[in-house]
Design a protein around this motif. Structure first.
Motif, PDB file in Angstrom:
ATOM      1  N   GLY A  23       0.829  -1.250   0.199  1.00 41.67           N
ATOM      2  CA  GLY A  23      -0.114   0.025   0.055  1.00 41.67           C
ATOM      3  C   GLY A  23       0.911   1.261   0.019  1.00 41.67           C
ATOM      4  N   LEU A  24       0.178   2.402  -0.561  1.00 40.75           N
ATOM      5  CA  LEU A  24       1.006   3.659  -0.756  1.00 40.75           C
ATOM      6  C   LEU A  24       1.286   4.227   0.663  1.00 40.75           C
ATOM      7  CD1 LEU A  24       1.996   5.757  -2.644  1.00 40.75           C
ATOM      8  CD2 LEU A  24      -0.483   6.895  -2.308  1.00 40.75           C
ATOM      9  N   SER A  25       0.311   4.490   1.573  1.00 35.88           N
ATOM     10  CA  SER A  25       0.642   5.232   2.636  1.00 35.88           C
ATOM     11  C   SER A  25       1.748   4.592   3.780  1.00 35.88           C
ATOM     12  CB  SER A  25      -0.768   5.333   3.610  1.00 35.88           C
ATOM     13  OG  SER A  25      -1.324   3.939   3.814  1.00 35.88           O
ATOM     14  N   ILE A  26       1.604   3.326   3.660  1.00 35.10           N
ATOM     15  CA  ILE A  26       2.636   2.635   4.608  1.00 35.10           C
ATOM     16  C   ILE A  26       4.083   2.811   4.048  1.00 35.10           C
ATOM     17  CG2 ILE A  26       3.539   0.438   5.275  1.00 35.10           C
ATOM     18  CD1 ILE A  26       0.454  -0.615   5.488  1.00 35.10           C
ATOM     19  N   THR A  27       4.091   2.624   2.681  1.00 31.38           N
ATOM     20  CA  THR A  27       5.635   2.812   1.981  1.00 31.38           C
ATOM     21  C   THR A  27       5.873   4.102   2.068  1.00 31.38           C
ATOM     22  OG1 THR A  27       4.560   0.888   0.396  1.00 31.38           O
ATOM     23  CG2 THR A  27       6.781   2.221   0.109  1.00 31.38           C
ATOM     24  N   ILE A  28       5.177   5.200   1.694  1.00 30.48           N
ATOM     25  CA  ILE A  28       5.719   6.517   1.741  1.00 30.48           C
ATOM     26  C   ILE A  28       6.319   6.890   3.375  1.00 30.48           C
ATOM     27  CG2 ILE A  28       4.415   7.257  -0.286  1.00 30.48           C
ATOM     28  CD1 ILE A  28       2.566   8.746   1.566  1.00 30.48           C
ATOM     29  N   ARG A  29       5.386   6.404   4.265  1.00 27.63           N
ATOM     30  CA  ARG A  29       5.747   6.602   5.807  1.00 27.63           C
ATOM     31  C   ARG A  29       7.147   6.187   6.121  1.00 27.63           C
ATOM     32  NH1 ARG A  29       1.106   4.935   8.461  1.00 27.63           N
ATOM     33  NH2 ARG A  29      -0.435   5.723   6.968  1.00 27.63           N
ATOM     34  N   LYS A  30       7.423   4.770   5.742  1.00 23.49           N
ATOM     35  CA  LYS A  30       8.602   4.009   5.807  1.00 23.49           C
ATOM     36  C   LYS A  30       9.965   4.440   5.423  1.00 23.49           C
ATOM     37  CE  LYS A  30      10.721  -0.503   4.824  1.00 23.49           C
ATOM     38  NZ  LYS A  30      10.209  -1.758   4.329  1.00 23.49           N
ATOM     39  N   HIS A  31       9.619   5.143   3.952  1.00 22.24           N
ATOM     40  CA  HIS A  31      10.770   5.699   3.349  1.00 22.24           C
ATOM     41  C   HIS A  31      10.980   7.207   3.256  1.00 22.24           C
ATOM     42  CE1 HIS A  31      11.739   1.724   1.482  1.00 22.24           C
ATOM     43  NE2 HIS A  31      10.617   1.605   1.285  1.00 22.24           N
ATOM     44  N   GLY A  32      10.020   7.693   4.006  1.00 21.44           N
ATOM     45  CA  GLY A  32       9.873   9.172   4.239  1.00 21.44           C
ATOM     46  C   GLY A  32       9.945   9.914   2.912  1.00 21.44           C
ATOM     47  N   ILE A  33       9.220   9.586   2.000  1.00 26.70           N
ATOM     48  CA  ILE A  33       8.867  10.286   0.440  1.00 26.70           C
ATOM     49  C   ILE A  33       7.325  10.455   0.464  1.00 26.70           C
ATOM     50  CG2 ILE A  33      10.676   9.091  -0.434  1.00 26.70           C
ATOM     51  CD1 ILE A  33       9.058   7.218  -1.671  1.00 26.70           C
ATOM     52  N   ALA A  35       3.811  11.240  -1.703  1.00 26.44           N
ATOM     53  CA  ALA A  35       3.205  10.269  -2.778  1.00 26.44           C
ATOM     54  C   ALA A  35       3.487  10.863  -4.092  1.00 26.44           C
ATOM     55  CB  ALA A  35       1.640  10.221  -2.495  1.00 26.44           C
ATOM     56  N   SER A  36       3.405  12.068  -4.577  1.00 19.29           N
ATOM     57  CA  SER A  36       3.944  12.399  -5.656  1.00 19.29           C
ATOM     58  C   SER A  36       5.175  11.789  -6.331  1.00 19.29           C
ATOM     59  CB  SER A  36       3.743  14.130  -5.612  1.00 19.29           C
ATOM     60  OG  SER A  36       4.973  14.446  -5.068  1.00 19.29           O
ATOM     61  N   HIS A  37       6.067  11.715  -5.397  1.00 21.11           N
ATOM     62  CA  HIS A  37       7.301  10.932  -6.145  1.00 21.11           C
ATOM     63  C   HIS A  37       6.995   9.708  -6.550  1.00 21.11           C
ATOM     64  CE1 HIS A  37       9.651  13.621  -3.504  1.00 21.11           C
ATOM     65  NE2 HIS A  37      10.575  13.493  -4.468  1.00 21.11           N
ATOM     66  N   ILE A  38       6.157   8.831  -5.642  1.00 24.54           N
ATOM     67  CA  ILE A  38       5.683   7.600  -6.485  1.00 24.54           C
ATOM     68  C   ILE A  38       4.962   7.746  -7.649  1.00 24.54           C
ATOM     69  CG2 ILE A  38       4.015   5.526  -5.863  1.00 24.54           C
ATOM     70  CD1 ILE A  38       6.531   5.728  -3.674  1.00 24.54           C
ATOM     71  N   TYR A  39       3.963   8.587  -7.663  1.00 27.48           N
ATOM     72  CA  TYR A  39       3.323   8.808  -8.983  1.00 27.48           C
ATOM     73  C   TYR A  39       4.021   9.122 -10.122  1.00 27.48           C
ATOM     74  CZ  TYR A  39      -0.743   8.473  -5.948  1.00 27.48           C
ATOM     75  OH  TYR A  39      -1.745   8.052  -5.199  1.00 27.48           O
ATOM     76  N   SER A  40       5.030  10.025  -9.899  1.00 21.91           N
ATOM     77  CA  SER A  40       5.716  10.388 -11.091  1.00 21.91           C
ATOM     78  C   SER A  40       6.985   9.186 -11.266  1.00 21.91           C
ATOM     79  CB  SER A  40       6.766  11.653 -10.583  1.00 21.91           C
ATOM     80  OG  SER A  40       7.645  11.342  -9.352  1.00 21.91           O
ATOM     81  N   TRP A  41       7.417   8.507 -10.496  1.00 20.86           N
ATOM     82  CA  TRP A  41       8.309   7.215 -10.739  1.00 20.86           C
ATOM     83  C   TRP A  41       7.464   6.321 -11.442  1.00 20.86           C
ATOM     84  CZ3 TRP A  41      10.540   6.350  -4.875  1.00 20.86           C
ATOM     85  CH2 TRP A  41      11.460   7.325  -4.632  1.00 20.86           C
ATOM     86  N   ARG A  42       6.175   6.044 -11.040  1.00 25.16           N
ATOM     87  CA  ARG A  42       5.643   5.083 -11.785  1.00 25.16           C
ATOM     88  C   ARG A  42       5.221   5.485 -13.309  1.00 25.16           C
ATOM     89  NH1 ARG A  42       0.775   3.443  -8.245  1.00 25.16           N
ATOM     90  NH2 ARG A  42       2.537   2.177  -7.553  1.00 25.16           N
ATOM     91  N   LYS A  43       4.953   6.638 -13.430  1.00 21.21           N
ATOM     92  CA  LYS A  43       4.805   7.427 -14.593  1.00 21.21           C
ATOM     93  C   LYS A  43       6.008   7.163 -15.474  1.00 21.21           C
ATOM     94  CE  LYS A  43       2.901  11.260 -17.145  1.00 21.21           C
ATOM     95  NZ  LYS A  43       2.552  12.728 -16.999  1.00 21.21           N
ATOM     96  N   ARG A  44       7.151   7.454 -15.104  1.00 26.01           N
ATOM     97  CA  ARG A  44       8.378   7.510 -15.607  1.00 26.01           C
ATOM     98  C   ARG A  44       8.653   5.841 -16.039  1.00 26.01           C
ATOM     99  NH1 ARG A  44      12.621   9.630 -12.057  1.00 26.01           N
ATOM    100  NH2 ARG A  44      11.195  11.678 -12.076  1.00 26.01           N
ATOM    101  N   THR A  45       8.560   4.946 -15.258  1.00 31.16           N
ATOM    102  CA  THR A  45       9.034   3.529 -15.395  1.00 31.16           C
ATOM    103  C   THR A  45       7.879   3.037 -16.389  1.00 31.16           C
ATOM    104  OG1 THR A  45       7.553   3.032 -13.529  1.00 31.16           O
ATOM    105  CG2 THR A  45       9.865   3.005 -13.034  1.00 31.16           C
TER     106      THR A  45
END
Length: 97
Positions: A23-33, A35-45
């Motif tokens: 899940g998104l919320s658990i992962t962003i808290r764990k890594h300190g990033i 959600a916009s980073h996740i979305y941009s990374w996903r779009k780029r990949t």
């Protein structure tokens, strides 16, 4: 405020996989990033992914061709309807004269 962390491509892929699994919320808290980073990374990949296979490309081409043919048929149908309408008007005028 902590210095900005740079993630390698492998780390980004691992984090994206973790988002899918946990899940998104658990992962962003764990890594300190954010959600916009996740979305941009996903779009780029997704955009970096190899282009579609031959079958998918052929399917896309056929769908485009099918759409063009449908538009051509619709134009022809419209032309025929307009012509029939004009002929009816012309014939109805000729009967009243």
């Amino acid at each position: 405020m902590s210095p900005r962390r740079r993630f390698t491509e492998d780390e980004r892929r691992a984090i994206l996989k973790e988002v899918d699994e946990h899940g998104l919320s658990i992962t962003i808290r764990k890594h300190g990033i954010s959600a916009s980073h996740i979305y941009s990374w996903r779009k780029r990949t997704e955009s970096d992914a190899p282009s579609t296979t031959g079958l998918e490309a052929e399917l896309r081409r056929l769908r485009q061709e099918n759409q063009q043919l449908k538009e051509m048929v619709a134009e022809k149908e419209l032309f025929i309807r307009i012509k029939d309408s004009l002929l009816k008007k012309t014939l109805s005028r000729g009967k009243t004269d």
